[in-house]
Design an enzyme around this catalytic site. Structure first.
Site, PDB file in Angstrom:
ATOM      1  N   ASP A 227       0.874  -1.159   0.000  1.00 20.53           N
ATOM      2  CA  ASP A 227       0.000   0.000   0.000  1.00 20.53           C
ATOM      3  C   ASP A 227       0.920   1.220   0.000  1.00 20.53           C
ATOM      4  OD1 ASP A 227      -2.307   1.657   0.436  1.00 20.53           O
ATOM      5  OD2 ASP A 227      -1.721   1.753   2.543  1.00 20.53           O
ATOM      6  N   ASP A 229      -0.148   5.051   0.961  1.00 22.12           N
ATOM      7  CA  ASP A 229      -0.400   6.040   2.011  1.00 22.12           C
ATOM      8  C   ASP A 229      -0.328   5.397   3.392  1.00 22.12           C
ATOM      9  OD1 ASP A 229      -2.174   8.646   0.536  1.00 22.12           O
ATOM     10  OD2 ASP A 229      -1.533   6.870  -0.567  1.00 22.12           O
TER      11      ASP A 229
END
Length: 436
Positions: A227, A229
């Protein structure tokens, strides 16, 4: 005389310059040889193992097992040996003691029963597990609690290795790392309860505890997907853009609820993006230039690249920032959402399919297929509820500094150290990373 005895069916055997004669066995089963356990300890010095094994060579012993460790110049060396038929254990023990005395070492020897040895051999078929302790420093309290949990679940610790570099005395350096790896064996009756007990101890002791089965996939992962963020970067980009658009608090509240899994990600994402309508395109560059890379990310990805791993970003964020990270870190693949921009302004819309939790899992499968690897060879790393689908299907799913729901649901969790602690979960010590 010897020729005469041999003609009468008598054999002789040498054992350290001593000759023993005994009648030849013409029938029946082979006699069982003695098994001797030798443990030597003391100040580490060059040539101990070479000298001891050369001595044992004179007796033609078989080495059944051997282990050696050095902790701060203190040597511990153990050998389990099978003596040849007709070789007296007392003579071998006496020779080993004389060897140790000459080197000012301590030695303990003992005869191992064949029943005990057989039980030890049979135990090698039991499942093996790896428990990895991650912390800024390691305390006796941490070790006591972890080993108590291991013992309570009837696992036996075969070995303990320090994977992190040596820690200096005094004040800990910034972002210090400490890691121990426990190799345990046994039948785990309730893996979920064991994992729950480890998580409880980790939460109470400011450390992380990872638990894996020791199988062929552990050191054979080939693809790592991240991922973006709050995983590769220490921010939620959409929140940073919202601040510049004057809707920071409103968007942050929605983001937090989405990451906790309280509301649908796709629905919340469209709502947040709509609030960015009218934001000047230059704001994207402004946010990208001040993005802070997460602790350990650069070291992790450069090491993975050296080791031949492929890496990917599967992000519910925006392609603009994912591409920025791809160039900076050397990521192989990027999949994210494309923010619609017209006439230099954010329109509040998204182009194409939203990369939500289901899409991340789909992309992970797609990449594994393209690489020709099993899902067990994939590592997935994320922090939010929308990362759970990909964490659940990867061979190693890691919740990184994640929300409570994600920590409890993911197979592994890292909150104490940086992203490069993942290398410890793969079994790589600092010395193989050029750090020790």
């Amino acid at each position: 005389i010897l020729a005469e005895w041999q003609s009468e069916g008598v054999l002789f055997r040498a054992c350290n310059e001593r000759v023993e004669w005994r009648p030849e066995r013409t029938s029946g089963t082979r006699s069982v040889n003695q098994i001797l356990l030798i443990t030597i300890s003391g100040e580490d010095q060059a040539g101990v193992t070479a000298g001891l094994t050369a001595l044992l060579m004179e007796y033609s012993v078989n080495i059944l097992d051997i282990g050696q460790a050095v902790i701060h110049a203190a040597l511990s060396l153990g050998l389990l040996v099978e003596l040849p038929e007709g070789c007296a254990s007392e003579e071998v023990e006496q020779a080993v003691r004389a060897f140790a005395l000459r080197r000012d070492l301590r030695v303990v020897t003992s005869i191992v029963s064949h029943q005990s040895y057989s039980q030890w051999v049979e135990a090698q078929g039991q499942p093996r597990y790896i428990i990895t302790l991650l912390s800024r420093k390691i305390t006796s309290d941490q070790l006591a609690r972890v080993t108590r949990v291991i013992a309570r679940h009837e696992l036996n610790i075969d070995g303990i290795n320090r994977l992190s570099g040596r820690i200096p005395l005094g004040k800990l350096p910034a972002l210090s790392k400490a890691c121990l790896e426990f190799s345990a064996r046994g039948t785990l009756r309730d893996p979920a309860a064991f994992r729950g007990d480890l998580l409880e101890v980790a939460s109470a002791m400011e450390m992380d505890l990872a638990f894996q089965q020791d199988n062929m996939y552990r050191r054979n992962r080939r693809l790592v997907v991240f991922d973006m963020d709050s995983t590769l970067i220490e921010a939620e980009v959409i929140d940073e853009l919202a601040k510049l658009a004057g809707v920071g608090e409103q968007v942050s509240a929605i983001t937090e609820r989405a990451m906790r899994g309280e509301i649908d990600f796709s629905e919340s994402f469209r709502t947040r993006v709509a609030l960015l309508r009218g934001l000047d395109e230059s704001a994207l560059q402004s946010v990208a230039q001040r993005l802070k890379i997460t602790e350990g990310a650069e070291h992790l990805i450069s090491t993975l690249r050296t080791l031949g791993y492929k890496t990917a970003i599967l992000s519910g964020g925006f392609t603009y920032f994912a591409g920025f990270l791809q160039a900076r870190l050397g990521i192989d693949y990027v999949f994210a959402n494309e923010l619609d921009i017209a006439d230099g302004k954010v329109t509040g819309n998204i182009r194409g399919t939203i990369v939500d939790g289901a899409r991340k899992a789909e992309l992970l499968r797609q990449l594994a297929d393209e690489q020709g690897i099993d899902l067990q060879q994939v590592i997935a790393v994320g922090d939010g509820a929308n990362d759970l689908p990909m964490l659940s299907i990867a061979g190693l799913g890691i919740a990184f500094r994640a929300k409570p729901l994600v920590q409890k649901s993911a197979e592994q969790s890292i909150s104490t150290l940086g992203l490069d602690a993942i290398l410890y979960l793969l079994g790589f010590s600092d010395k193989y990373q050029g750090r020790a």
